[in-house]
Design an enzyme around this catalytic site. Structure first.
Site, PDB file in Angstrom:
ATOM      1  N   HIS A  52      71.811 -23.043 -25.315  1.00 37.84           N
ATOM      2  CA  HIS A  52      70.434 -23.447 -25.589  1.00 37.84           C
ATOM      3  C   HIS A  52      69.919 -22.755 -26.846  1.00 37.84           C
ATOM      4  CE1 HIS A  52      69.404 -24.933 -21.285  1.00 37.84           C
ATOM      5  NE2 HIS A  52      69.814 -25.906 -22.065  1.00 37.84           N
ATOM      6  N   HIS A  66      68.630 -19.373 -27.218  1.00 36.88           N
ATOM      7  CA  HIS A  66      69.587 -18.283 -27.049  1.00 36.88           C
ATOM      8  C   HIS A  66      70.590 -18.202 -28.193  1.00 36.88           C
ATOM      9  CE1 HIS A  66      68.516 -17.061 -22.882  1.00 36.88           C
ATOM     10  NE2 HIS A  66      67.953 -18.246 -22.924  1.00 36.88           N
ATOM     11  N   HIS A  93      73.325 -22.625 -14.555  1.00 39.78           N
ATOM     12  CA  HIS A  93      72.382 -22.994 -15.609  1.00 39.78           C
ATOM     13  C   HIS A  93      72.809 -24.201 -16.435  1.00 39.78           C
ATOM     14  CE1 HIS A  93      68.862 -22.501 -18.009  1.00 39.78           C
ATOM     15  NE2 HIS A  93      69.574 -22.400 -19.107  1.00 39.78           N
ATOM     16  N   ASP A 147      70.540 -16.959 -18.999  1.00 37.41           N
ATOM     17  CA  ASP A 147      69.828 -17.759 -18.006  1.00 37.41           C
ATOM     18  C   ASP A 147      70.819 -18.108 -16.913  1.00 37.41           C
ATOM     19  OD1 ASP A 147      67.795 -17.561 -19.711  1.00 37.41           O
ATOM     20  OD2 ASP A 147      67.703 -19.675 -20.296  1.00 37.41           O
ATOM     21  N   GLU A 163      66.876 -12.544 -16.582  1.00 37.54           N
ATOM     22  CA  GLU A 163      65.768 -13.431 -16.957  1.00 37.54           C
ATOM     23  C   GLU A 163      64.815 -13.514 -15.770  1.00 37.54           C
ATOM     24  OE1 GLU A 163      65.341 -17.191 -16.290  1.00 37.54           O
ATOM     25  OE2 GLU A 163      67.264 -17.728 -15.401  1.00 37.54           O
ATOM     26  N   HIS A 181      62.610 -12.569 -20.685  1.00 40.77           N
ATOM     27  CA  HIS A 181      62.578 -14.028 -20.607  1.00 40.77           C
ATOM     28  C   HIS A 181      61.632 -14.487 -19.495  1.00 40.77           C
ATOM     29  CE1 HIS A 181      64.132 -18.165 -20.443  1.00 40.77           C
ATOM     30  NE2 HIS A 181      64.700 -17.917 -21.596  1.00 40.77           N
TER      31      HIS A 181
END
EC number: 3.1.27.-
Lengths: 719, 601
Positions: free
Chosen positions: B70, B73, B157, B178, B203, B414
């Site tokens: 993502h 990140h 995730h 995550d 997170e 996060h």
């Protein structure tokens, strides 16, 4: 005639069965006459190095030894054992000793002394472990000798402090299998220089090893304790705390065994009171154990999760609010005690301070943390079934579904609550889970009534491509209660759709509708005119009598009409005609109805069966006898069994021809026995246990047989 | 005391721009290097000048680890490695390495080509950056250098998301990235072993949420979509191209198949096809079901889902469109949203988290009038639904992970500060461990208590084992005698004889002698005999010898008797023992000082 038949069958029967019994044992004896022990002795003396000796022993182990020569062989083995310097050979000899003492008819008490002697002189840990294993075998062979047991237990206690884990494990096993159930074990014997004196029972000795440094030993200790429990010893309640501590062990096998241990204790002392740490609250032990095992449903290892989920299902004594907590991931307020009376007053929250994630922005923290609350259950234990049902591994999900079923069967209110969860499981991605949850729902269906939306989800599964699932669902629908007439309509609609899509389901669908109809007569009543498409003023065209869908509708309506006398008034003329036809052709699906102005057709059967003539009576007797004979079949050797089956089938078919009254029963039995016969034959071919590439060619027969069996059983089911 | 320092450059009490610096055992590690969705200026990247004011970062960082693909990140990775300058190793899992450049390229296109920004990283830079990446496998321990090792765990995730266990000596840190503790339609659940790290950096996006059953959510979602379709409305589902999108696709695909629905489902970007390709390839990273059935049919080969074209948005009739990006802040999803916002038959389902400042966040908070660029306002008439499909662990999941890993300290990143505060309280209450939640640029220091490994000689160990009780009890400390040798950075515990031999030293005998005066009217040999019998009765289990040369030996302790010069009744006992027998010796001297019992013959 029947008597004649009987006589013949008996002749055949005795001829076939008794022959193999006479010859078999004589042969065996002759073969094994040459002295085993002498041969072994010579072999072992010949062996120059340990590898050779091992080879000889291995070969020897492959052949069976008969009872008479066991003792001699044992002596020879022991003699070599004392001389032998190589560890591996001694190990093999020790294992052979155990193997030999298992020989049927041989009483191993003569070698107990020798085995114990060797034990005290042995240095190698591996051999020690093997020797203890041998002792274990000997001990289990001699259940009636307390003296031997006592000695063995002493040996085990002595070696418990060995540094090698294998030895400790074997000692614990020994204690578990042989520990005295009735009398406490006196450990204050000579030769036990350990600091523990006085009377100590097996349980406390074993429980000392719950804290061993080696996880394998810890597991063995718990297993030994479970073994004691199985043998009927009452485990002390003090073990509970220790077992609970082991639930958070680092190793999965320990945790898994600990779950079992906690469960056992919770069944033994369900009503004892245990304190909650760091507070002065107390709860029942079974509730505490339930909470702790629920906690294990979110364990890191899936083996433990399966174990925990399964175990939960058998804890039926648990309090209802603990049970309900398993369906909610948030800690419910009734499992939290507030210390002050003031706060106790406003305790009626439905759930805790966390938000559900369903609505946007309702996750702002609401309630400030109150350090004064005491959780009666660890918050990690909440929603055990929610976790279990959405677990990654389908094994866990199946275990959870089964556990839900068991709990729901004993608690109607819980059944009501878990319904949604079970219905959700129908959408699981793995077929086995779906199937299991359908079966489960059927089992608990007496407690519940399905709502329309739930029924909708259930019925959606009818389109599944797997026949197993569809049939399971039909069966479920047979037992389901629904609440509204829309539900009935919905169910019928979906079933007809199903019938259309998979015509092979015909029998199953009809049967299902039969039960739906007889279960909900009042709900079907307002639908009748619509279902039969009748009209108050106009005659509607007569539907096709051979249309399976139309038959399905009729089956539903007729079964409902059975307990609803006003219904036949709504039938049109052709419906009555069709009734007469179906009553004859599908008599198992269409019940006898009391129709206004119609001749009572159904009287026929009852009158007929009552006027049983003498021949029918004897034929019935014959049928009974031949079936009894067949029931002994599992005691017979294979060829005899086959012949017996062959003859019985023939007899039954003949009987069916002769006595038409019994034709149905005879036919049914004959078909069933034919299946059996096929199965026996298929198993006898021994081709199914062959390597796959080899059997491809040859298993044609097996496949054909399997196919045929399936067909026949299918026939049986809907006969 | 050794310390571990953690400094978030991004994601400290915030979501987006994840970038956390960890100093452990003299090593500096950067965990994630993301961008912030909410900003379009310098603030969108982490402030790398914190590490050094001028020059490249290579000298200051030992490695960079990217947890998943993502953009929050990994979005700043090319900027950091190519524009700021970093040549060291970058670690990520295989799927992340495959998919990350596609997303970066997409991000670059939007920023440079559509918004016309300059001074942004180029395609070439992305390629150069990816060359520095070293792929990781699950549960594979990678030795970054002699001391630093890292190990990846499955995190759920998104495809290829990983948690990393970083270890230097006996100090360790786990960074979760995550993660998701509940499995979904295409991925499994995060898992970690009981590694007991010094710090667990987790997170905390859903710090205050405990989600109810995932199956309820799926059913609700399907029901809402189904109802809207039957009404003839259009459904917009803004998603990020990878991750939730695939899960929802599988969900809708199977639902469509089961219910035999005809309304079209579209997936908006061309990028997806490329990405779906990777989903088909990395089967080992998916869940049990897909792993088991991919031989018959790969679940990612969709039948009902087709590619979207911009012109389709104006087509009449019902449809379902998945469009990127997920927070409605730009791109196609925003365009479609603008088109459909006016019709109350339509529906937008936000399946995940929305950062503050995005349109997604605004409409979810109930705003019905939106200001667009160019002072135009947009009336939002369509239904807005939120459904937490985002694959982050909820509070329960976070707690579960803590229980699995059993860390000594906890560090939350996060997430939003208020929510973190709440969870922090919960964690401290339930696990009684310290929990930190540093803001960006704030450093948390945790002192560790590392164990020092010492080699022990086997002989010594065996000897001590033989001396002590039945078995070593892991919970109780035990004392033992030995000599610790520190030589060339290694520690060794050996018996004193061996130590002497090794060091070439002579052994010095240390003997204690003491005199004890005793009133005893007997002659010297008699006294000695009396002492002998006395000791014999007191010290059972010791070897006591009466030697012919007028001494009594207790083990190695020598006792001699002589009369004092002045008074023959006063006897002087001479005790002598070596240092090793100090315990017994001092016991004897105190015993004898008390005198002999009178009843002794």
């Amino acid at each position: 005639m029947a008597a004649h038949l009987k006589k013949r069958v008996y002749e055949e029967f005795s001829k076939v069965v008794q022959i193999p019994h006479e010859e078999a044992p004589a042969k065996k004896l002759r073969l094994s006459k040459p002295s085993k022990s002498a041969a072994l002795h010579i072999d072992l003396c010949k062996a120059t190095n340990s590898t050779d000796a091992l080879q000889y022993l291995l070969q020897f182990a492959r052949k069976p030894v008969e009872v008479e020569s066991v003792e001699g062989v044992v002596r020879i083995l022991l003699e070599h054992y004392y001389k032998e310097t190589d560890n591996s050979v001694r190990l093999k000899i020790a294992s052979l000793l155990g193997l030999l003492s298992k020989t049927q008819g041989f009483s191993p008490d003569c070698i107990v002394d020798d085995a114990i002697n060797t034990l005290s002189n042995e240095k190698s840990h591996q051999v020690l472990a093997q020797l203890l294993d041998t002792l274990l075998v000997i001990g289990t062979q001699l259940p009636e000798s307390p003296a031997v047991r006592q000695r063995l237990i002493e040996m085990a206690c002595k070696h418990l402090s060995d540094t090698y884990f294998g030895v400790r494990i074997k000692c614990l096993q020994l204690l578990g299998c042989l520990g005295m159930v009735d009398s406490p074990l006196n450990k204050d014997n000579e030769g036990l220089g350990t600091s523990i004196g006085g009377v100590r029972d097996v349980q406390s000795i074993i429980s000392d090893y719950f804290g061993d440094q080696d996880p394998r030993v810890r597991t063995a200790a718990i297993k030994a304790m479970l073994q004691l429990h199985e043998r009927g010893m009452k485990i002390h309640q003090i073990i509970y705390d220790q077992a609970c501590r082991l639930l958070s062990d680092d190793y999965e096998q320990v945790r898994s065994a600990a779950v079992q241990m906690v469960w056992v204790l919770s069944q033994l002392y369900p009503e004892s009171i245990v304190p909650i740490p760091s507070s002065n609250e107390e709860i029942r032990l079974v509730d505490d154990a339930f909470g702790k095992i629920s906690h294990m449903v979110s364990d890191g290892s899936w083996m433990v999760r399966v174990q925990a989920a399964k175990t939960l299902g058998s804890m039926l004594q648990v309090s209802p609010h603990f049970l309900e907590q398993t369906l909610d991931k948030k800690l419910m307020s009734d499992l939290r005690r507030k210390r002050t009376a003031h706060e106790r007053a406003k305790e009626l929250f439905t759930s805790g301070e966390f938000s559900s994630g369903r609505k946007w922005a309702d996750d702002a923290p609401k309630e400030k943390l109150d350090t004064n609350t005491v959780n009666l259950i660890a918050s990690g234990a909440c929603g055990a079934f929610v976790h279990g049902l959405e677990d990654e591994m389908f094994e866990v999900r199946i275990a959870a579904v089964e556990a839900l079923c068991k709990l729901a069967r004993s608690s109607p209110s819980f059944a009501e609550k878990c319904l949604d969860f079970l219905v959700d499981m129908f959408n699981d991605e793995i077929e086995e889970v779906r199937l299991q949850s359908i079966h489960v729902l059927r089992e608990i269906s007496m407690h519940i009534t399905l709502r329309e939306d739930q029924l909708d989800t259930v019925l959606a599964v009818l389109e599944d491509s797997s026949r197993d699932i569809r049939e399971a669902l039909h069966e479920l629908l047979c037992y389901t209660n629904v609440s509204t007439k829309e539900c009935i309509q919905l169910a019928l609609l979906e079933l007809l759709k199903n019938l259309n899509k998979y015509p092979t389901d015909r029998n199953s669908v009809w049967k299902c509708l039969k039960f739906v109809g007889s279960r909900h007569p009042t709900l079907v009543l307002p639908l009748v005119s619509e279902l039969l498409s009748t009209h108050p003023y106009f005659d509607t065209p007569e539907p096709d009598m051979d249309d399976p869908a139309y038959i399905a509708v009729l089956v539903l309506v007729f079964n409902a009409a059975k307990s609803c006398p006003t219904m036949p008034a709504l039938f049109s003329d052709h419906t009555f005609r069709h009734y007469a036809y179906l009553r004859d052709s599908l008599s198992h699906l269409v019940p006898p109805l009391r129709l206004p102005g119609r001749k009572q057709v159904y009287g026929l059967d009852s009158v007929d069966s009552g006027s049983g003539s003498g021949s029918v009576g004897s034929a019935q007797l014959f049928l009974q006898q031949s079936l009894n004979r067949v029931s002994t079949i599992q005691n017979l050797e294979a060829p005899g069994a086959q012949d017996l089956l062959d003859f019985t089938i023939r007899d039954l078919q003949r009987l069916g021809e002769l006595q038409t009254e019994l034709a149905g029963a005879a036919d049914f039995c004959a078909t069933y026995l034919r299946c059996q016969l096929l199965l026996v034959k298929a198993l006898q071919e021994k081709q199914w246990n062959m390597a796959v590439p080899l059997c491809l060619k040859q298993n044609v027969t097996a496949t054909a047989a399997a196919q045929q069996i399936l067909e026949e059983t299918c026939k049986l089911e809907f006969l | 005391m050794p310390e571990i320092k953690v400094t978030p450059l991004g994601a400290g009490q915030d979501v987006g721009r994840s970038c956390i610096l960890v100093s452990i055992g003299g090593k500096n590690i950067m965990l994630d290097c993301g961008m912030h969705m909410g900003y379009n200026d310098d603030r969108r990247f982490p402030d790398f000048s914190y590490i050094t004011q001028n020059g490249r970062l290579t000298d200051f960082l030992d490695c960079v680890i990217i947890s998943h693909f993502h953009l929050d990140h990994c979005g700043a990775l090319p900027y950091m490695s190519e524009m700021v300058g970093y040549d060291g190793p970058i670690y990520m899992t295989h799927p992340t390495k495959a998919i990350c450049p596609i997303l970066l390229e997409d991000f670059r296109k939007i920023t440079v080509d559509k918004k016309g920004e300059t001074n942004f990283f180029t395609s070439q830079m992305i390629k150069d950056c990816m060359k520095k990446v070293i792929p990781l496998n699950l549960h594979q321990t990678v030795q970054v250098d002699d001391e630093l090792e890292i190990k990846a765990y499955y995190a759920g995730h998104v495809l290829g998301a990983a948690m990393v266990h970083i270890k230097v000596g006996s100090e360790s840190v786990v960074y979760t990235g995550d993660y998701n503790m509940t499995p979904d339609r295409h991925l499994g659940a995060a898992w970690i072993d009981k590694c007991r790290p010094d710090i667990l950096i987790s997170e905390s996006t859903y710090a205050t949420t405990i989600r109810d059953s995932k199956r309820c959510r799926e059913r609700d979602f399907l029901k809402k979509v189904h109802e809207t379709i039957e009404r003839g409305g259009k459904v917009l589902i803004p998603v990020f191209a990878l991750g939730r999108a695939q899960e929802l696709c599988i969900l809708l695909e199977t639902f469509w198949e089961r219910m035999n629905l005809k309304a079209p489902i579209y997936f908006s970007t061309g990028l997806t096809e490329k990405a779906n390709h990777y989903y088909k390839l990395f089967i080992t990273w998916t869940n049990q079901k897909i792993r088991k059935t991919f031989v018959q049919r790969n679940m990612f080969e969709f039948k009902h889902i087709k590619a979207f074209d911009r012109s389709y948005a104006d087509n009449p009739g019902p449809m379902v469109v998945f469009a990127t990006p997920g927070m409605l802040h730009a791109g196609q999803s925003l365009q479609i949203f603008k088109k459909w916002a006016g019709n109350e038959k339509n529906m937008v389902i936000m399946p995940g988290y929305c950062v503050q400042g995005t349109i997604g966040h605004k409409i979810l908070n109930g705003q019905r009038k939106l200001e667009m660029e160019g002072r135009a306002t947009l009336d939002v008439k369509l239904q807005v639904e939120y459904m937490s499909f985002s694959a982050h662990a909820d509070a329960k999941g976070i707690m579960q992970l803590i229980r699995m890993a059993e860390p000594r300290n906890m560090l939350l990143v996060h997430g939003e500060a208020v929510k973190m505060e709440f969870l922090k309280g919960k964690i401290e209450q339930e696990f009684s461990i310290d929990c930190h939640m540093p803001a960006n640029g704030e450093t948390v220091t945790v002192t560790t208590n590392p164990s020092v490994p010492v080699d022990i000689s086997l002989n010594l160990l065996k000897r001590e084992m033989a001396l002590g009780g039945p078995l070593p009890d892991p919970k109780k400390p035990r004392t033992m005698h030995g000599t610790l040798i520190m030589k060339e950075n290694s520690l060794k515990l050996v018996s004193s004889e061996q130590a002497l031999k090794e060091l070439g030293l002579n052994e010095h005998q240390l003997r204690f002698t003491c005199r004890v005066q005793l009133q005893d009217p007997h002659s010297d040999p008699d006294t000695l005999h009396r002492i002998y019998t006395h000791l014999k009765s007191v010290l059972k289990g010791y070897t006591i010898q009466h030697l012919p040369d007028g001494t009594v030996m207790v083990e190695s302790i020598v006792i001699k008797v002589s009369s004092s010069a002045e008074d023959t009744n006063t006897k002087v006992l001479l005790l002598s023992w070596s240092y090793q027998d100090e315990d017994l010796g001092s016991f004897l001297s105190t015993l004898l000082k008390k005198g002999l019992p009178s009843g002794l013959c």
